[in-house]
Motif scaffolding. Structure first.
Motif, PDB file in Angstrom:
ATOM      1  N   PRO A  49      -2.101   0.483   2.478  1.00 24.19           N
ATOM      2  CA  PRO A  49      -2.717  -0.267   3.575  1.00 24.19           C
ATOM      3  C   PRO A  49      -4.221  -0.482   3.377  1.00 24.19           C
ATOM      4  CG  PRO A  49      -1.314   1.484   4.432  1.00 24.19           C
ATOM      5  CD  PRO A  49      -1.387   1.666   2.949  1.00 24.19           C
ATOM      6  N   ASP A  50      -4.916   0.512   2.830  1.00 20.94           N
ATOM      7  CA  ASP A  50      -6.355   0.359   2.612  1.00 20.94           C
ATOM      8  C   ASP A  50      -6.642  -0.759   1.622  1.00 20.94           C
ATOM      9  OD1 ASP A  50      -6.891   2.394   4.386  1.00 20.94           O
ATOM     10  OD2 ASP A  50      -7.191   3.910   2.829  1.00 20.94           O
ATOM     11  N   GLY A  51      -5.821  -0.854   0.582  1.00 22.20           N
ATOM     12  CA  GLY A  51      -5.992  -1.917  -0.406  1.00 22.20           C
ATOM     13  C   GLY A  51      -5.755  -3.294   0.188  1.00 22.20           C
ATOM     14  N   VAL A  52      -4.748  -3.388   1.065  1.00 24.39           N
ATOM     15  CA  VAL A  52      -4.453  -4.666   1.723  1.00 24.39           C
ATOM     16  C   VAL A  52      -5.627  -5.079   2.612  1.00 24.39           C
ATOM     17  CG1 VAL A  52      -2.934  -5.801   3.402  1.00 24.39           C
ATOM     18  CG2 VAL A  52      -1.958  -4.342   1.623  1.00 24.39           C
ATOM     19  N   VAL A  53      -6.159  -4.142   3.362  1.00 27.44           N
ATOM     20  CA  VAL A  53      -7.295  -4.443   4.242  1.00 27.44           C
ATOM     21  C   VAL A  53      -8.518  -4.827   3.408  1.00 27.44           C
ATOM     22  CG1 VAL A  53      -8.924  -3.449   5.905  1.00 27.44           C
ATOM     23  CG2 VAL A  53      -6.474  -3.030   6.162  1.00 27.44           C
ATOM     24  N   ALA A  54      -8.790  -4.078   2.336  1.00 26.19           N
ATOM     25  CA  ALA A  54      -9.950  -4.382   1.488  1.00 26.19           C
ATOM     26  C   ALA A  54      -9.827  -5.772   0.874  1.00 26.19           C
ATOM     27  CB  ALA A  54     -10.101  -3.328   0.395  1.00 26.19           C
ATOM     28  N   ARG A  55      -8.640  -6.121   0.397  1.00 25.40           N
ATOM     29  CA  ARG A  55      -8.420  -7.447  -0.198  1.00 25.40           C
ATOM     30  C   ARG A  55      -8.605  -8.538   0.852  1.00 25.40           C
ATOM     31  NH1 ARG A  55      -9.137 -10.478  -4.469  1.00 25.40           N
ATOM     32  NH2 ARG A  55      -7.772 -12.247  -4.413  1.00 25.40           N
ATOM     33  N   SER A  56      -8.120  -8.297   2.071  1.00 22.38           N
ATOM     34  CA  SER A  56      -8.280  -9.266   3.152  1.00 22.38           C
ATOM     35  C   SER A  56      -9.756  -9.478   3.486  1.00 22.38           C
ATOM     36  CB  SER A  56      -7.519  -8.800   4.390  1.00 22.38           C
ATOM     37  OG  SER A  56      -7.754  -9.670   5.468  1.00 22.38           O
ATOM     38  N   LEU A  57     -10.500  -8.390   3.585  1.00 22.21           N
ATOM     39  CA  LEU A  57     -11.937  -8.498   3.875  1.00 22.21           C
ATOM     40  C   LEU A  57     -12.670  -9.228   2.760  1.00 22.21           C
ATOM     41  CD1 LEU A  57     -12.636  -4.967   5.391  1.00 22.21           C
ATOM     42  CD2 LEU A  57     -12.571  -7.164   6.593  1.00 22.21           C
ATOM     43  N   ALA A  58     -12.302  -8.949   1.507  1.00 18.62           N
ATOM     44  CA  ALA A  58     -12.928  -9.645   0.377  1.00 18.62           C
ATOM     45  C   ALA A  58     -12.617 -11.137   0.422  1.00 18.62           C
ATOM     46  CB  ALA A  58     -12.463  -9.039  -0.947  1.00 18.62           C
ATOM     47  N   GLY A  59     -11.391 -11.484   0.803  1.00 14.91           N
ATOM     48  CA  GLY A  59     -11.028 -12.895   0.925  1.00 14.91           C
ATOM     49  C   GLY A  59     -11.829 -13.600   2.009  1.00 14.91           C
TER      50      GLY A  59
END
Length: 96
Positions: A49-59
């Motif tokens: 989940p942390d990776g998904v959130v980080a990728r979303s924020l980067a996008g």
């Protein structure tokens, strides 16, 4: 030695002026940073989940960065003061 690639060219006249600051200057090309964020592999953001959130924020950050033509900072020392100028130049909006 010397550099291997082409010299940096500021993207706008205002960002080029920033590089001439008496104390120094900084010019960024936000669209290039956005492309770099978009090019990172998914595993660069971690797993779960942390990776998904980080990728979303980067996008989201990349999408915002893509709206800017240049970001710059210039620092000068006029008599008795420190003058810092910060500029964010937005790209023109495309017609609807």
């Amino acid at each position: 030695g010397g550099g291997q690639g082409p010299a940096f060219t500021a993207p706008t006249p205002a960002s080029a002026r920033a590089l001439g600051g008496e104390l120094g200057g900084l010019a960024l090309v936000p669209a290039a940073l956005a492309r770099s964020l978009d090019a990172l592999p998914a595993d660069a953001f971690g797993e779960g989940p942390d990776g998904v959130v980080a990728r979303s924020l980067a996008g989201r950050a990349a999408a915002l960065l893509a709206l800017a033509r240049a970001a710059s900072l210039r620092a000068d020392l006029p008599p008795g003061a420190l003058r810092v100028e910060v500029a964010l130049e937005l790209a023109p909006r495309p017609p609807p």
